[in-house]
Write a protein that holds these residues in place. Structure first.
Motif, PDB file in Angstrom:
ATOM      1  N   THR A 135      51.686  16.586 -91.980  1.00 22.72           N
ATOM      2  CA  THR A 135      52.458  16.339 -93.199  1.00 22.72           C
ATOM      3  C   THR A 135      51.941  15.063 -93.859  1.00 22.72           C
ATOM      4  OG1 THR A 135      54.134  15.020 -92.068  1.00 22.72           O
ATOM      5  CG2 THR A 135      54.432  17.407 -92.056  1.00 22.72           C
ATOM      6  N   GLN A 136      52.719  14.557 -94.818  1.00 22.65           N
ATOM      7  CA  GLN A 136      52.306  13.333 -95.487  1.00 22.65           C
ATOM      8  C   GLN A 136      52.541  12.097 -94.638  1.00 22.65           C
ATOM      9  OE1 GLN A 136      55.052  14.910 -96.090  1.00 22.65           O
ATOM     10  NE2 GLN A 136      56.749  13.487 -96.463  1.00 22.65           N
ATOM     11  N   VAL A 137      53.202  12.262 -93.469  1.00 20.79           N
ATOM     12  CA  VAL A 137      53.487  11.137 -92.577  1.00 20.79           C
ATOM     13  C   VAL A 137      52.395  11.051 -91.511  1.00 20.79           C
ATOM     14  CG1 VAL A 137      55.147  10.099 -91.005  1.00 20.79           C
ATOM     15  CG2 VAL A 137      55.964  11.438 -92.956  1.00 20.79           C
ATOM     16  N   ARG A 138      51.755   9.910 -91.434  1.00 19.73           N
ATOM     17  CA  ARG A 138      50.759   9.680 -90.397  1.00 19.73           C
ATOM     18  C   ARG A 138      51.496   9.201 -89.141  1.00 19.73           C
ATOM     19  NH1 ARG A 138      49.047   6.950 -94.723  1.00 19.73           N
ATOM     20  NH2 ARG A 138      49.382   4.940 -93.657  1.00 19.73           N
ATOM     21  N   VAL A 139      51.247   9.866 -88.030  1.00 17.81           N
ATOM     22  CA  VAL A 139      51.962   9.565 -86.789  1.00 17.81           C
ATOM     23  C   VAL A 139      50.956   9.141 -85.733  1.00 17.81           C
ATOM     24  CG1 VAL A 139      53.598  10.400 -85.080  1.00 17.81           C
ATOM     25  CG2 VAL A 139      53.670  11.308 -87.407  1.00 17.81           C
ATOM     26  N   ARG A 140      51.284   8.092 -84.996  1.00 16.59           N
ATOM     27  CA  ARG A 140      50.434   7.601 -83.926  1.00 16.59           C
ATOM     28  C   ARG A 140      51.242   7.568 -82.627  1.00 16.59           C
ATOM     29  NH1 ARG A 140      48.169   1.554 -84.258  1.00 16.59           N
ATOM     30  NH2 ARG A 140      50.428   1.212 -84.088  1.00 16.59           N
ATOM     31  N   LEU A 141      50.596   7.980 -81.540  1.00 16.61           N
ATOM     32  CA  LEU A 141      51.228   7.986 -80.226  1.00 16.61           C
ATOM     33  C   LEU A 141      50.592   6.901 -79.368  1.00 16.61           C
ATOM     34  CD1 LEU A 141      53.079   9.207 -78.035  1.00 16.61           C
ATOM     35  CD2 LEU A 141      51.234  10.827 -77.511  1.00 16.61           C
ATOM     36  N   THR A 142      51.422   6.016 -78.814  1.00 15.46           N
ATOM     37  CA  THR A 142      50.963   4.929 -77.959  1.00 15.46           C
ATOM     38  C   THR A 142      51.683   5.023 -76.618  1.00 15.46           C
ATOM     39  OG1 THR A 142      50.634   3.517 -79.886  1.00 15.46           O
ATOM     40  CG2 THR A 142      50.713   2.437 -77.730  1.00 15.46           C
ATOM     41  N   VAL A 143      50.932   4.905 -75.533  1.00 14.18           N
ATOM     42  CA  VAL A 143      51.497   4.982 -74.193  1.00 14.18           C
ATOM     43  C   VAL A 143      51.144   3.699 -73.454  1.00 14.18           C
ATOM     44  CG1 VAL A 143      51.577   6.251 -72.023  1.00 14.18           C
ATOM     45  CG2 VAL A 143      51.275   7.493 -74.186  1.00 14.18           C
ATOM     46  N   GLU A 144      52.158   3.071 -72.837  1.00 13.18           N
ATOM     47  CA  GLU A 144      51.970   1.863 -72.048  1.00 13.18           C
ATOM     48  C   GLU A 144      52.492   2.091 -70.639  1.00 13.18           C
ATOM     49  OE1 GLU A 144      53.941  -1.341 -73.932  1.00 13.18           O
ATOM     50  OE2 GLU A 144      52.861  -1.176 -75.840  1.00 13.18           O
ATOM     51  N   GLY A 145      51.766   1.589 -69.666  1.00 17.02           N
ATOM     52  CA  GLY A 145      52.206   1.711 -68.287  1.00 17.02           C
ATOM     53  C   GLY A 145      51.740   2.998 -67.643  1.00 17.02           C
ATOM     54  N   THR A 146      52.111   3.168 -66.372  1.00 16.77           N
ATOM     55  CA  THR A 146      51.722   4.339 -65.584  1.00 16.77           C
ATOM     56  C   THR A 146      52.834   5.370 -65.618  1.00 16.77           C
ATOM     57  OG1 THR A 146      50.431   2.928 -64.102  1.00 16.77           O
ATOM     58  CG2 THR A 146      50.961   5.146 -63.320  1.00 16.77           C
ATOM     59  N   PRO A 203      59.694  22.654 -73.346  1.00 17.55           N
ATOM     60  CA  PRO A 203      58.727  21.575 -73.613  1.00 17.55           C
ATOM     61  C   PRO A 203      59.123  20.303 -72.882  1.00 17.55           C
ATOM     62  CG  PRO A 203      60.133  21.955 -75.514  1.00 17.55           C
ATOM     63  CD  PRO A 203      60.399  23.084 -74.557  1.00 17.55           C
ATOM     64  N   THR A 204      58.118  19.554 -72.430  1.00 17.12           N
ATOM     65  CA  THR A 204      58.342  18.310 -71.714  1.00 17.12           C
ATOM     66  C   THR A 204      57.568  17.189 -72.402  1.00 17.12           C
ATOM     67  OG1 THR A 204      56.475  18.702 -70.231  1.00 17.12           O
ATOM     68  CG2 THR A 204      58.617  19.583 -69.561  1.00 17.12           C
ATOM     69  N   ILE A 205      57.581  16.035 -71.766  1.00 14.13           N
ATOM     70  CA  ILE A 205      56.922  14.881 -72.359  1.00 14.13           C
ATOM     71  C   ILE A 205      55.414  15.083 -72.467  1.00 14.13           C
ATOM     72  CG2 ILE A 205      56.498  13.618 -70.214  1.00 14.13           C
ATOM     73  CD1 ILE A 205      57.527  11.125 -71.709  1.00 14.13           C
ATOM     74  N   GLY A 206      54.876  15.992 -71.652  1.00 14.64           N
ATOM     75  CA  GLY A 206      53.459  16.282 -71.744  1.00 14.64           C
ATOM     76  C   GLY A 206      53.062  16.982 -73.032  1.00 14.64           C
ATOM     77  N   ALA A 207      54.037  17.556 -73.750  1.00 23.06           N
ATOM     78  CA  ALA A 207      53.754  18.245 -75.009  1.00 23.06           C
ATOM     79  C   ALA A 207      53.857  17.336 -76.221  1.00 23.06           C
ATOM     80  CB  ALA A 207      54.705  19.429 -75.175  1.00 23.06           C
ATOM     81  N   LEU A 208      54.126  16.037 -76.015  1.00 22.79           N
ATOM     82  CA  LEU A 208      54.272  15.130 -77.152  1.00 22.79           C
ATOM     83  C   LEU A 208      52.995  14.970 -77.980  1.00 22.79           C
ATOM     84  CD1 LEU A 208      56.589  12.271 -75.811  1.00 22.79           C
ATOM     85  CD2 LEU A 208      57.143  14.126 -77.395  1.00 22.79           C
ATOM     86  N   PRO A 209      51.779  14.929 -77.393  1.00 19.52           N
ATOM     87  CA  PRO A 209      50.588  14.840 -78.249  1.00 19.52           C
ATOM     88  C   PRO A 209      50.484  15.982 -79.242  1.00 19.52           C
ATOM     89  CG  PRO A 209      50.023  14.272 -75.995  1.00 19.52           C
ATOM     90  CD  PRO A 209      51.435  14.769 -75.966  1.00 19.52           C
ATOM     91  N   GLY A 210      50.816  17.199 -78.805  1.00 18.36           N
ATOM     92  CA  GLY A 210      50.801  18.321 -79.735  1.00 18.36           C
ATOM     93  C   GLY A 210      51.840  18.185 -80.823  1.00 18.36           C
ATOM     94  N   LEU A 211      53.019  17.668 -80.459  1.00 17.06           N
ATOM     95  CA  LEU A 211      54.072  17.454 -81.453  1.00 17.06           C
ATOM     96  C   LEU A 211      53.636  16.409 -82.474  1.00 17.06           C
ATOM     97  CD1 LEU A 211      57.012  17.859 -82.445  1.00 17.06           C
ATOM     98  CD2 LEU A 211      57.686  16.050 -80.833  1.00 17.06           C
ATOM     99  N   VAL A 212      53.061  15.314 -82.007  1.00 16.10           N
ATOM    100  CA  VAL A 212      52.600  14.267 -82.914  1.00 16.10           C
ATOM    101  C   VAL A 212      51.511  14.798 -83.845  1.00 16.10           C
ATOM    102  CG1 VAL A 212      51.363  12.071 -83.004  1.00 16.10           C
ATOM    103  CG2 VAL A 212      53.261  12.380 -81.393  1.00 16.10           C
ATOM    104  N   GLU A 213      50.592  15.577 -83.291  1.00 11.10           N
ATOM    105  CA  GLU A 213      49.530  16.164 -84.124  1.00 11.10           C
ATOM    106  C   GLU A 213      50.122  17.105 -85.162  1.00 11.10           C
ATOM    107  OE1 GLU A 213      45.522  18.960 -83.635  1.00 11.10           O
ATOM    108  OE2 GLU A 213      46.714  18.368 -81.884  1.00 11.10           O
ATOM    109  N   HIS A 214      51.131  17.877 -84.762  1.00  7.31           N
ATOM    110  CA  HIS A 214      51.755  18.839 -85.672  1.00  7.31           C
ATOM    111  C   HIS A 214      52.437  18.116 -86.835  1.00  7.31           C
ATOM    112  CE1 HIS A 214      53.595  22.572 -86.902  1.00  7.31           C
ATOM    113  NE2 HIS A 214      54.799  22.010 -86.865  1.00  7.31           N
ATOM    114  N   VAL A 215      53.200  17.056 -86.526  1.00  9.39           N
ATOM    115  CA  VAL A 215      53.879  16.315 -87.582  1.00  9.39           C
ATOM    116  C   VAL A 215      52.870  15.563 -88.447  1.00  9.39           C
ATOM    117  CG1 VAL A 215      55.596  14.508 -88.064  1.00  9.39           C
ATOM    118  CG2 VAL A 215      55.956  16.108 -86.185  1.00  9.39           C
ATOM    119  N   GLY A 216      51.763  15.153 -87.848  1.00  6.49           N
ATOM    120  CA  GLY A 216      50.747  14.427 -88.600  1.00  6.49           C
ATOM    121  C   GLY A 216      50.091  15.241 -89.686  1.00  6.49           C
TER     122      GLY A 216
END
Length: 395
Positions: A279-290, A264-277
């Protein structure tokens, strides 16, 4: 055993070649030695014996250089004094002197012999033979030249053997260094696999435990939520199995590299965030820059850092919300994972620098970056890591 027999055969073959060379040298010396026999006014049996004494012993010059030199020298003296027939040059004596200087086993034999020869030449050449100055110098310098040439050959051979031994030592040291480097690489690979397995298992088990605890509570009051909880358990288990197979696949030497699924690479982080979300923890992913290109190890490390931080948020923080922020700067990727939890009073180990933080710091340090973790002033906890991508830019 086969190597020993092969080496023994080579030594015997080399010895056989050496004996053949000695016989050929004796035969070559015999030609000029016996040419005077055709024109000599008188040939006596004693003259034949003396001349043979300067030739025949040369066949053993390698095996017994000192004894050969003594016999040849005595025979040459007899030829010079008896002179029936004589020799224009003492060919056999010159070869014997050269051989003793080159192959003599003891220093005292070599220098003692040439010293005796040089000491005996003046009285014999001046008093007995009546040589003039030119003939005397020629007679004196000729054996010294043969001895010098033999000494030079001996020195060259010893230096060559010394260089060969030094090369062998350097080669052995290089082999040991390569083995040590391979051992270090293997240890680093085992540590990397252990970290990957820790991250995968900790993440999956934490998600499964949280969902399993929540499922029975809402199974009657909110069947849809209970169903989503059990689906999340199944997804976490399947994802963990897939990642473990990829991680353990590197240990199978007979497995084809082309069929291994990528890590897995950094491109798989949205799926990881969705997976953890889920649970009872709400997770948000924010990306800044290019987005920039990261080295392969840093790309995997970025995913594992976020995975480990979110796993411990779910497991230890008692948090309700978390944020993953990726900030692409000119020189590095900044990863920030924050939550609003306070940590369990009975299990604050990770937040005090347990295995999770240590693993993150080791991953970041291996990529040439830095990592920090600690509580926030207004509450909550933050993991901050910086991964440089200068290596990828210069590549």
């Amino acid at each position: 055993m086969s190597n020993r027999f092969r080496d023994l055969g080579r030594l015997r073959a080399r010895a056989g070649v050496g004996r053949l060379v000695d016989v050929l040298v004796a035969a070559a010396v015999a030609v000029p030695v016996f040419v005077p026999f055709a024109t000599a006014p008188e040939v006596t049996p004693l003259g034949v014996v003396f001349n043979l004494g300067t030739v025949v012993p040369l066949a053993w010059r390698r095996r017994a250089p000192f004894a050969t030199a003594l016999v040849v020298a005595c025979s040459a003296m007899g030829v010079s004094l008896h002179h029936q027939p004589g020799q224009v040059l003492q060919y056999g004596a010159l070869v014997a002197i050269y051989t003793l200087a080159d192959l003599g086993r003891h220093r005292w034999q070599r220098w003692g012999f040439i010293g005796a020869i040089v000491a005996s030449i003046p009285p014999g050449a001046l008093l007995v033979k009546g040589n003039d100055a030119g003939e005397f110098m020629f007679t004196l310098l000729l054996p010294m030249t043969a001895f010098l040439l033999g000494t030079l050959a001996r020195t060259a051979r010893e230096r060559s053997a010394e260089r060969a031994a030094q090369f062998a030592r350097e080669r052995e040291a290089l082999e040991r260094e390569r083995e040590a480097e391979a051992a270090r690489a293997a240890a680093e690979e085992r540590a990397r696999i252990a970290r990957d397995m820790h991250d995968v298992l900790a993440h999956a088990v934490s998600i499964m435990v949280v969902q399993a605890e929540a499922g029975p509570v809402v199974v009657r009051s909110d069947p849809d939520r209970a169903e989503r909880a059990f689906d999340a358990i199944a997804d976490a288990g399947r994802d963990a199995m897939a990642q473990l197979r990829r991680t353990l696949g590197v240990l199978k030497e007979d497995q084809d590299h082309g069929v291994r699924a990528p890590q897995p690479t950094i491109g798989a982080l949205p799926g990881l965030v969705e997976h953890v979300g889920r649970t009872q923890v709400r997770v948000r992913l924010t990306v800044e820059g290019t987005r920039r290109d990261l080295p392969a190890d840093a790309d995997l490390a970025a995913y594992r850092i976020v995975q480990e931080a979110l796993t411990n948020t779910v497991k230890h923080a008692d948090a309700r919300a978390a944020e993953v922020r990726l900030r692409w700067t000119d020189h590095e990727l900044e990863i920030s994972v924050t939550d609003d939890g306070q940590g369990h009073d009975g299990d604050p180990g990770w937040r005090r620098g347990g295995d999770g933080i240590i693993g993150i710091r080791e991953r970041v340090a291996a990529c040439g970056g830095t990592a920090h973790a600690g509580p926030l002033p207004g509450g909550g906890f933050r993991v901050l890591a910086r991964l440089p991508y200068a290596a990828a830019v210069t590549a």
